[in-house]
Write an enzyme that holds these catalytic residues in place. Structure first.
Site, mmCIF file in Angstrom:
data_model
loop_
_atom_site.group_PDB
_atom_site.id
_atom_site.type_symbol
_atom_site.label_atom_id
_atom_site.label_comp_id
_atom_site.label_asym_id
_atom_site.label_seq_id
_atom_site.Cartn_x
_atom_site.Cartn_y
_atom_site.Cartn_z
ATOM 1 N N ASP A 168 -40.255 -11.246 34.168
ATOM 2 C CA ASP A 168 -40.822 -12.597 34.196
ATOM 3 C C ASP A 168 -39.905 -13.603 33.510
ATOM 4 O O ASP A 168 -40.186 -14.800 33.498
ATOM 5 C CB ASP A 168 -42.219 -12.626 33.570
ATOM 6 C CG ASP A 168 -42.232 -12.217 32.113
ATOM 7 O OD1 ASP A 168 -41.482 -11.288 31.748
ATOM 8 O OD2 ASP A 168 -42.992 -12.813 31.322
ATOM 9 N N HIS A 169 -38.762 -13.122 32.988
ATOM 10 C CA HIS A 169 -37.771 -14.018 32.386
ATOM 11 C C HIS A 169 -36.411 -13.942 33.073
ATOM 12 O O HIS A 169 -35.605 -14.867 32.942
ATOM 13 C CB HIS A 169 -37.608 -13.699 30.895
ATOM 14 C CG HIS A 169 -38.795 -14.100 30.078
ATOM 15 N ND1 HIS A 169 -38.835 -15.247 29.307
ATOM 16 C CD2 HIS A 169 -40.004 -13.505 29.927
ATOM 17 C CE1 HIS A 169 -40.011 -15.342 28.720
ATOM 18 N NE2 HIS A 169 -40.744 -14.295 29.074
ATOM 19 N N HIS A 204 -45.472 -10.120 20.840
ATOM 20 C CA HIS A 204 -45.535 -11.578 20.826
ATOM 21 C C HIS A 204 -46.181 -12.006 19.518
ATOM 22 O O HIS A 204 -47.001 -11.283 18.945
ATOM 23 C CB HIS A 204 -46.391 -12.107 21.986
ATOM 24 C CG HIS A 204 -45.856 -11.806 23.337
ATOM 25 N ND1 HIS A 204 -44.980 -12.638 23.998
ATOM 26 C CD2 HIS A 204 -46.079 -10.759 24.175
ATOM 27 C CE1 HIS A 204 -44.694 -12.130 25.180
ATOM 28 N NE2 HIS A 204 -45.338 -10.976 25.315
ATOM 29 N N ASP A 236 -39.719 -15.156 24.374
ATOM 30 C CA ASP A 236 -40.761 -14.320 23.766
ATOM 31 C C ASP A 236 -40.222 -13.816 22.434
ATOM 32 O O ASP A 236 -39.102 -13.294 22.376
ATOM 33 C CB ASP A 236 -41.102 -13.132 24.663
ATOM 34 C CG ASP A 236 -41.757 -13.564 25.965
ATOM 35 O OD1 ASP A 236 -42.089 -14.752 26.101
ATOM 36 O OD2 ASP A 236 -41.928 -12.700 26.847
ATOM 37 N N HIS A 276 -37.050 -8.729 30.541
ATOM 38 C CA HIS A 276 -38.297 -8.603 31.299
ATOM 39 C C HIS A 276 -38.226 -9.442 32.571
ATOM 40 O O HIS A 276 -37.680 -10.549 32.568
ATOM 41 C CB HIS A 276 -39.491 -9.025 30.444
ATOM 42 C CG HIS A 276 -39.909 -7.978 29.465
ATOM 43 N ND1 HIS A 276 -40.624 -8.261 28.317
ATOM 44 C CD2 HIS A 276 -39.707 -6.624 29.451
ATOM 45 C CE1 HIS A 276 -40.849 -7.135 27.648
ATOM 46 N NE2 HIS A 276 -40.297 -6.141 28.319
#
Length: 726
Positions: free
Chosen positions: A85-86, A407, A189, A83
């Site tokens: 955001d990672h 999550h 996550d 992802h």
């Protein structure tokens, strides 16, 4: 500060060493969701955990606070999953900074990473001046990334890394990191709930000293999976049955595949729905689906069983939609389109096109971060939005939120942490309020557990946490010399250190381990008193070492410097009345240093120096004296005859001169014998000898270097006994 259980703590009554300090600093995802990036330092090692961008921001603003660290000091970057955001900042970090370490991710993450970031570059609704990187940067960065298998342990310069299944998305990993016996688990996550294709996150058998965990959902509890799926399919059915269009914003890969499996199964069971098309609108659909078809061995048992009949990701009722221009938008349909938070791209275009019609609906099926359209419409009563083109359109369609974000909820996170029983827990990847609520509730939960003492931290971005660990050092004995040692037996040998492992081996077996050894250098420094001028120092060293003495550039404090043989550096400190010798320790260099030191120390005892000291001469007087002795330029040549030396010897008694000369030669060369009957001095160095015949001071030797060295020493006495030239 924190002390780890299982290690000896650096308590207030113990002296803590900087080497025992482990620091943790979030550069992103500290009391926020987005741009996950954390720095951990311990034992001289620096590790970056994830390197993402914030989906709700653009350009440099979306990056983590990487300007707080020196990129070239980072040894290792670990990426938990694909992802953005990672992992979204990785091409920028690899190509736009001085980072030259290693980057590691699992094979599925590595395979999908490229395509997702390719899509990110393509659909980003920003100008070229705000683009963090381009396709060329992305391709170059791929060559610097390494893959790792689940449960494989890699030792990278003393950093041991082992990935475990994290659930969440295909290839997602939580990393167990071990440095010098201290274990840190970074979950990234993770999901503790098995879904239609992914297994739940594993619980490592090893007990970590620190757990760094997400807190995305705070104290919320997830709806049971069966109920969630029923609500999702029921909402989709309601929208299309009333003649509307159903938009499901998703990331190109991840939850999209889970939703496709659910919808394909639901359509299969309802023949009436099969007349309504389902589209997967992503240019990456086919490429990313190949990765899902390739790595089914990393999925759960349900997929493994279905593979025996047919491939689960070869859908019967779902069509691929590469471009919106190919879309026949003439009736009810279901479209899964990226990106999941509708910042831009196909999902944003379809929402703007459909949002004014009440028959239509949108289902937000994943987690949304602040600053995105998906977050806005699910948390606010949004009546109008501004399109990417700048127009204002009404929002009349139905908005539903059915979370399939993989999550952990509060109970899953709590139970996972309790099973690990780590004494230190660091919360990341959560909004400030949610993170704070989780911390409070988890601490309250642990208060009633006498077997578990835990400290919980929820640092904000750039905040530094300090932990001290003082583990015991254990050395393994190796080799035949230590065969069958008995308890209590003392052993001795050479202590070898590789990374943070210690071994004791017998000196005779050291050669067997030479490939694992690194060579170090020892810089020696010795300071001695020297109250005379630089010219005086230079003169005496020239007499002893000749052309091997070179005057170098002064220090930044304008202190004079000279070198001998290019091996020994001598710096004179006039204000301290001292000289400093510096050299790299080797057998040869040590010999030269000893010779220079002996010369300097002998100056103090020489008759010339004594005469200067008794006459209370100033430094200027000394300089003039040396120049007078050398008749202008310093003459380091050895005289062809011994007449001048004989004259010098006559200045004092023959017996006294012989004694002083023997003493000087003994200090300089180490072995000087006097033969009274033959009136000779014999100097021995290794197997070579030089004979000095008195009183004419003739030097003979088969070794030319030794003969010249001894004759220079005699020349030194010639000058020192008659400094006034008489």
């Amino acid at each position: 500060m924190a002390a780890a259980g299982g290690k000896r703590p650096a308590e207030s009554d113990l002296q803590s060493s900087p080497d025992d300090l482990l620091t943790f600093q979030p550069l992103g995802a500290g009391q926020e969701v987005g741009r996950s990036c954390h720095i951990m330092k311990f034992k001289g090692k620096t590790i970056m955990l994830d390197c993402g961008i914030h989906p709700g921001m653009n350009g440099m603003e979306s990056l983590p606070y990487t300007d707080l660290v020196e990129a070239d000091k980072i040894d290792l970057v670990l990426i938990t999953h694909f992802h953005i955001d990672h992992c979204g900042a990785i091409p920028w970090f690899l190509e736009k900074t001085t980072f030259n370490g290693r980057v590691i991710m699992t094979q599925p993450t590595m395979a999908i990473f490229r395509w997702l970031l390719h899509d990110y570059i393509k659909v980003s609704n920003i100008g070229a001046d705000q683009q963090l990187y381009d396709e060329r940067d992305l391709e170059k960065s791929r060559d610097r990334i390494e893959s790792i298998n689940f449960h494989e342990t890699k030792d990278i310069g003393g950093i041991k890394v082992t990935p475990y299944h994290a659930g969440h998305v295909l290839g997602a990993a939580m990393f167990m990191i071990e440095i010098a016996g201290v274990k840190v688990l970074y979950t990234g996550d993770y999901s503790r709930e098995e879904d239609r294709h992914l297994m739940q996150a594993e619980i490592p058998r090893e007990k970590p000293d620190i757990v760094i965990t997400e807190s995305t959902y705070g104290i919320h509890r997830h709806e049971p999976r069966e109920a969630r799926e029923a609500r999702f399919t029921g909402t989709v059915s309601d929208i299309v049955q009333r003649g509307g269009r159903c938009l499901i914003p998703v990331f190109s890969v991840g939850r999209a595949q889970e939703l496709l499996l659910i919808l394909d199964d639901f359509w299969q069971q309802d023949p009436e729905l099969q007349r309504i098309p389902i589209y997967y609108a992503s240019a990456l659909a086919r490429r990313c689906m190949m990765s899902y078809q390739l790595f089914t061995n990393m999925m759960n048992s349900r997929i493994q069983e279905q593979m025996k009949v047919s491939h689960p990701f070869e859908f019967k009722h779902i069509r691929e939609l590469r471009k919106l221009s190919d879309f026949d938008d003439s009736g009810p349909s279901v479209v899964l389109a990226s990106p999941g938070m509708m910042q831009s791209g196909a999902s944003r275009e379809l929402f703007e096109s459909w949002c004014s019609d009440r028959k239509n609906g949108v289902i937000i099926a994943g987690y949304s971060v602040e600053g995105t359209l998906a977050k806005e419409i699910t948390t606010q009563a949004t009546e109008k939005i501004k399109t990417m083109g700048g127009q204002t359109v009404p929002v009349n369609l139905t908005i539903e939120s059915v979370s399939f974000a993989a999550h952990v909820d509060y109970e899953q996170n709590r139970d996972f942490l309790r099973k690990l029983a780590a004494p230190n827990v660091i919360l990341v990847h959560g909004e400030a309020n949610e993170m704070s609520r989780f911390k409070t509730n988890f601490e309250r939960f642990c208060e009633n557990d006498q077997d578990y003492n835990v400290k919980v931290y929820n640092p904000s971005n750039t905040e530094v946490l300090d932990f001290y660990f003082r583990g015991e050092k254990v050395a393994k004995v190796l080799g035949t010399a230590f065969a069958n040692p008995r308890t209590g037996t003392k052993v001795s040998g050479l202590l070898l250190k590789k990374s943070f492992n210690y071994h004791i081996v017998a000196p005779t077996e050291l050669s067997e381990y030479k490939e694992d050894l690194t060579i170090s250098t020892v810089n020696q420094r010795q300071k001695v008193a020297f109250p005379y001028s630089f010219a005086f120092l230079q003169h005496f060293l020239l007499l002893m070492h000749g052309d091997a003495v070179k005057v170098e550039k002064p220090t930044q404090h304008n202190e004079p410097v000279l070198t001998v043989m290019g091996k020994v550096t001598v710096t004179l400190h006039d204000d301290e009345h001292a000289a400093t010798l510096e050299w790299v320790a080797t057998a040869e260099n040590d010999m030269w240093a000893d010779s220079v030191l002996a010369t300097i120390l002998h100056i103090e005892d020489s008759p010339a120096t004594i005469k200067i000291s008794q006459g209370h001469c100033h430094a200027e007087k000394t300089t003039e004296l040396v120049k007078e002795e050398s008749a202008g330029d310093v003459d380091t040549t050895v005289p062809d005859t011994a007449d001048s030396l004989l004259k010098a010897a006559n200045a004092i008694s023959e017996e006294q001169f012989t004694k002083l000369l023997r003493e000087h030669l003994h200090k300089t060369f180490g072995n000087c014998a006097l033969n009274d009957s033959a009136h000779t001095l014999t100097v021995t160095v290794d197997a070579a000898t030089a004979t000095v015949t008195l009183p004419r001071i003739e030097v003979t030797s088969t070794d030319a270097k030794l003969r010249n060295a001894v004759r220079r020493a005699a020349m030194l006495y010639h000058v020192t006994l008659h400094p006034d030239g008489k």
